[in-house]
Write a protein that holds these residues in place. Structure first.
Motif, PDB file in Angstrom:
ATOM      1  N   VAL A   4       0.840  -1.203   0.000  1.00 56.18           N
ATOM      2  CA  VAL A   4       0.000   0.000   0.000  1.00 56.18           C
ATOM      3  C   VAL A   4       0.873   1.250   0.000  1.00 56.18           C
ATOM      4  O   VAL A   4       0.663   2.188  -0.787  1.00 56.18           O
ATOM      5  N   THR A   5       1.888   1.274   0.886  1.00 53.16           N
ATOM      6  CA  THR A   5       2.793   2.422   0.936  1.00 53.16           C
ATOM      7  C   THR A   5       3.592   2.548  -0.358  1.00 53.16           C
ATOM      8  O   THR A   5       3.760   3.644  -0.891  1.00 53.16           O
ATOM      9  N   ALA A   6       4.078   1.422  -0.874  1.00 47.52           N
ATOM     10  CA  ALA A   6       4.852   1.452  -2.122  1.00 47.52           C
ATOM     11  C   ALA A   6       4.009   2.003  -3.261  1.00 47.52           C
ATOM     12  O   ALA A   6       4.485   2.823  -4.072  1.00 47.52           O
ATOM     13  N   SER A   7       2.756   1.570  -3.359  1.00 49.20           N
ATOM     14  CA  SER A   7       1.866   2.053  -4.421  1.00 49.20           C
ATOM     15  C   SER A   7       1.578   3.547  -4.262  1.00 49.20           C
ATOM     16  O   SER A   7       1.563   4.294  -5.252  1.00 49.20           O
ATOM     17  N   TYR A   8       1.374   3.972  -3.019  1.00 49.17           N
ATOM     18  CA  TYR A   8       1.096   5.391  -2.775  1.00 49.17           C
ATOM     19  C   TYR A   8       2.312   6.252  -3.116  1.00 49.17           C
ATOM     20  O   TYR A   8       2.178   7.292  -3.780  1.00 49.17           O
ATOM     21  N   TYR A   9       3.495   5.828  -2.699  1.00 43.47           N
ATOM     22  CA  TYR A   9       4.713   6.578  -3.035  1.00 43.47           C
ATOM     23  C   TYR A   9       4.863   6.706  -4.549  1.00 43.47           C
ATOM     24  O   TYR A   9       5.216   7.776  -5.058  1.00 43.47           O
TER      25      TYR A   9
ATOM     26  N   ASN B  94      12.542  17.834  -4.203  1.00 43.43           N
ATOM     27  CA  ASN B  94      13.104  17.541  -5.516  1.00 43.43           C
ATOM     28  C   ASN B  94      12.799  16.099  -5.858  1.00 43.43           C
ATOM     29  O   ASN B  94      12.714  15.246  -4.961  1.00 43.43           O
ATOM     30  N   ILE B  95      12.653  15.814  -7.138  1.00 41.61           N
ATOM     31  CA  ILE B  95      12.578  14.446  -7.649  1.00 41.61           C
ATOM     32  C   ILE B  95      13.897  14.129  -8.350  1.00 41.61           C
ATOM     33  O   ILE B  95      14.414  14.950  -9.122  1.00 41.61           O
ATOM     34  N   TYR B  96      14.440  12.949  -8.079  1.00 37.01           N
ATOM     35  CA  TYR B  96      15.653  12.483  -8.754  1.00 37.01           C
ATOM     36  C   TYR B  96      15.351  11.171  -9.471  1.00 37.01           C
ATOM     37  O   TYR B  96      14.884  10.214  -8.849  1.00 37.01           O
ATOM     38  N   ILE B  97      15.612  11.135 -10.776  1.00 37.24           N
ATOM     39  CA  ILE B  97      15.419   9.925 -11.581  1.00 37.24           C
ATOM     40  C   ILE B  97      16.778   9.531 -12.140  1.00 37.24           C
ATOM     41  O   ILE B  97      17.373  10.278 -12.933  1.00 37.24           O
TER      42      ILE B  97
ATOM     43  N   ILE C  83      14.061  11.114   2.574  1.00 36.63           N
ATOM     44  CA  ILE C  83      14.043  10.495   1.255  1.00 36.63           C
ATOM     45  C   ILE C  83      12.897   9.491   1.199  1.00 36.63           C
ATOM     46  O   ILE C  83      12.805   8.597   2.047  1.00 36.63           O
ATOM     47  N   LEU C  84      12.030   9.617   0.200  1.00 37.48           N
ATOM     48  CA  LEU C  84      10.962   8.645  -0.047  1.00 37.48           C
ATOM     49  C   LEU C  84      11.282   7.948  -1.367  1.00 37.48           C
ATOM     50  O   LEU C  84      11.354   8.595  -2.421  1.00 37.48           O
ATOM     51  N   GLN C  85      11.502   6.629  -1.298  1.00 43.05           N
ATOM     52  CA  GLN C  85      11.812   5.879  -2.510  1.00 43.05           C
ATOM     53  C   GLN C  85      10.518   5.582  -3.252  1.00 43.05           C
ATOM     54  O   GLN C  85       9.628   4.890  -2.741  1.00 43.05           O
ATOM     55  N   LEU C  86      10.403   6.116  -4.479  1.00 46.06           N
ATOM     56  CA  LEU C  86       9.159   6.025  -5.241  1.00 46.06           C
ATOM     57  C   LEU C  86       9.128   4.821  -6.175  1.00 46.06           C
ATOM     58  O   LEU C  86       8.140   4.082  -6.222  1.00 46.06           O
ATOM     59  N   GLU C  87      10.197   4.632  -6.952  1.00 44.83           N
ATOM     60  CA  GLU C  87      10.255   3.532  -7.920  1.00 44.83           C
ATOM     61  C   GLU C  87      11.667   2.950  -7.909  1.00 44.83           C
ATOM     62  O   GLU C  87      12.652   3.652  -7.674  1.00 44.83           O
ATOM     63  N   GLY C  88      11.769   1.650  -8.202  1.00 43.72           N
ATOM     64  CA  GLY C  88      13.069   1.016  -8.293  1.00 43.72           C
ATOM     65  C   GLY C  88      13.782   0.951  -6.963  1.00 43.72           C
ATOM     66  O   GLY C  88      13.162   0.913  -5.888  1.00 43.72           O
TER      67      GLY C  88
ATOM     68  N   TYR D  47      15.820   1.720 -13.389  1.00 42.64           N
ATOM     69  CA  TYR D  47      16.010   3.103 -12.976  1.00 42.64           C
ATOM     70  C   TYR D  47      15.470   3.258 -11.559  1.00 42.64           C
ATOM     71  O   TYR D  47      14.717   2.415 -11.065  1.00 42.64           O
ATOM     72  N   SER D  48      15.851   4.350 -10.924  1.00 39.51           N
ATOM     73  CA  SER D  48      15.342   4.692  -9.588  1.00 39.51           C
ATOM     74  C   SER D  48      14.745   6.083  -9.638  1.00 39.51           C
ATOM     75  O   SER D  48      15.279   6.979 -10.301  1.00 39.51           O
ATOM     76  N   SER D  49      13.618   6.258  -8.953  1.00 39.53           N
ATOM     77  CA  SER D  49      13.108   7.614  -8.736  1.00 39.53           C
ATOM     78  C   SER D  49      12.821   7.777  -7.250  1.00 39.53           C
ATOM     79  O   SER D  49      12.236   6.888  -6.620  1.00 39.53           O
ATOM     80  N   HIS D  50      13.288   8.885  -6.693  1.00 43.62           N
ATOM     81  CA  HIS D  50      13.008   9.156  -5.284  1.00 43.62           C
ATOM     82  C   HIS D  50      12.659  10.626  -5.097  1.00 43.62           C
ATOM     83  O   HIS D  50      13.020  11.492  -5.911  1.00 43.62           O
TER      84      HIS D  50
END
Length: 471
Positions: free
Chosen positions: A75-80, A168-171, A190-195, A253-256
């Motif tokens: 749930v948290t991963a999907s929301y992030y 900021n978003i970092y990809i 830091i909130l890890q969004l993807e990857g 890739y990573s996005s945070h």
């Protein structure tokens, strides 16, 4: 790391820049699927750092050491992930994003930062090419300007901290790094969004640093923390913590998201704010502070010990009066900077005009948006003679523009906004304003002002600015 830009006079170029963000309507309620609780600023922060408790966090970690919260929670991963996705970039590039102002394209090569920006507007195809061919990191400044849910989160966090909160978003593509090892002058979440993202943290060379700086690999030693952040995880570290991060091999890739706060919010910054007014007030009653300096003091090569002793004696006397409460502290510039630059209340379109009944003497009233207003005591800006008259200012952020949040502006623009987004009252209104601040509700007739006219003038002025309502 994200902070308030020092760029001067930044303005949005076209009229559609403040439109709705990607795939989200402005008034949309997401509480059913959100792991965050937006009931209050306290509940928002508590839900952000769960399962850590707020008291434990500030006792053991805040300004002391990093915290890594691992969450195997879909749930948290999907929301992030919903906060910002790589796929959002294409739509946002069609909105007139510009290099440097909105987007930086960077790469870390042999421990050095290389900026790959072009001039003018950003094309999505160019970003994609840089990510694929140059393994470049995309840094997107202050996405809360366009993403409603980030506006919602950061507005609550600004109320929780009583300080500006930037983002900021970092990809970053696979097997690459965007920035060299460095430290910041902000508290970082830091909130890890993807990857996934590989983080290395090192002991500070400047604890609780007051400025940004790059550190060479030779000076930072071995990591104190070596962490893989996965989607839904959170990482906190204090300002001054040396850090660097890369996307591991095998991760596309990573996005945070980086949330940052508490820039220039130290005891030293507070002293710089309050001391000038304290010295000015003290010099009115202390003749010793009005006596002239020795002749040629400014021309002497060395001021001498007796000068330092004289100044120290004056400061000790001032400190004694502060400690006993005889000298009132007046925080002015820090309050103005915060309230003039913070986010407006979430869904500000409801605040276009005063609502509800016009207040009368017999009505019970209460302040609205207490976290979005400050009261200062300052010299009047309307000086009709040589005397310095102190007045009360009520400043608020209800008319702040979300699209310019943390983007910087000129001093003249700030001054114009502080005049247009506040109210000025005689000093005699101060006690009544504090009554309203402290009370949950209050009958207008009970305000500590000498006349009915003054009481009505105060509440009508606040009501007209959407800062007061009749219960």
């Amino acid at each position: 790391m994200p902070k308030k830009s020092k760029a001067q006079g930044v303005k949005r170029g076209s009229s559609d820049q403040g439109q709705l963000p990607v795939k989200q309507s402005r008034g949309e309620q997401r509480d059913s699927s959100s792991p965050l609780c937006f009931q209050s600023p306290d509940s928002l922060f508590e839900s952000l750092i769960r399962p850590m408790g707020t008291e434990q966090f500030f006792t053991e970690y805040w300004e002391k050491k990093p915290l890594h919260l691992q969450r195997a929670d879909p749930v948290t991963a999907s929301y992030y992930q919903s906060l910002f996705q790589l796929s959002d970039l294409q739509y946002l590039c069609s909105r007139g994003l510009e290099y440097y102002r909105d987007i930086n394209v960077v790469s870390c090569i042999n421990g050095k930062k290389k900026v790959l920006n072009k001039e003018g507007q950003v094309r999505h195809s160019a970003l994609t090419k840089n990510m694929v061919q140059n393994k470049a990191t995309i840094q997107y400044h202050q996405p809360q300007r366009f993403k409603d849910e980030l506006w919602r989160i950061q507005e609550k966090l600004e109320s929780f901290f009583g300080a500006l909160v930037g983002s900021n978003i970092y990809i970053t593509p696979e097997a690459s790094q965007g920035l060299p090892a460095h430290y910041d002058d902000v508290e970082v979440f830091i909130l890890q969004l993807e990857g996934q993202k590989h983080w290395r943290l090192y002991s500070p060379t400047v604890p609780l640093a007051a400025e940004y700086s790059v550190e060479s690999e030779e000076n930072i030693g071995i990591p104190t923390h070596d962490i893989i952040l996965k989607a839904g995880d959170l990482l906190y570290f204090p300002r001054g913590t040396i850090h660097q991060a890369d996307t591991p091999a095998g991760v596309n890739y990573s996005s945070h998201l980086t949330l940052s706060t508490y820039q220039r919010m130290s005891w030293g910054d507070l002293l710089l704010d309050v001391l000038p007014s304290l010295l000015c007030d003290r010099s009115r009653s202390e003749v010793g502070l009005r006596e002239g300096m020795p002749r040629r003091l400014l021309l002497d090569r060395s001021e001498g010990l007796h000068i330092s002793q004289r100044l120290a004696a004056g400061l000790r006397s001032l400190a004694n009066e502060m400690e006993t409460g005889m000298q009132e502290l007046r925080v002015t510039h820090m309050k103005r900077d915060f309230i003039m630059n913070r986010l407006p209340p979430y869904c500000q379109q409801e605040l276009s005009s005063p609502s509800g009944k016009i207040p009368a003497l017999e009505d019970e009233v209460s302040l609205r948006f207490k976290d979005h207003m400050v009261i200062t005591v300052e010299p009047s800006q309307d000086r009709r003679d040589d005397a310095t008259e102190l007045v009360v200012f009520v400043l608020h952020s209800l008319k702040n523009q979300r699209q310019s949040h943390m983007m910087g502006e000129s001093c003249d623009e700030q001054e114009d906004r502080s005049i247009s987004r506040g109210l000025q009252f005689p000093l005699s209104y101060l006690q009544a304003l504090r009554q309203l601040q402290l009370a949950e509700q209050l009958v207008v007739a009970q305000l500590q002002l000498p006349t009915q006219e003054a009481k009505l003038n105060l509440v009508l002025s606040l009501w007209s600015e959407n800062l007061l309502r009749v219960l």
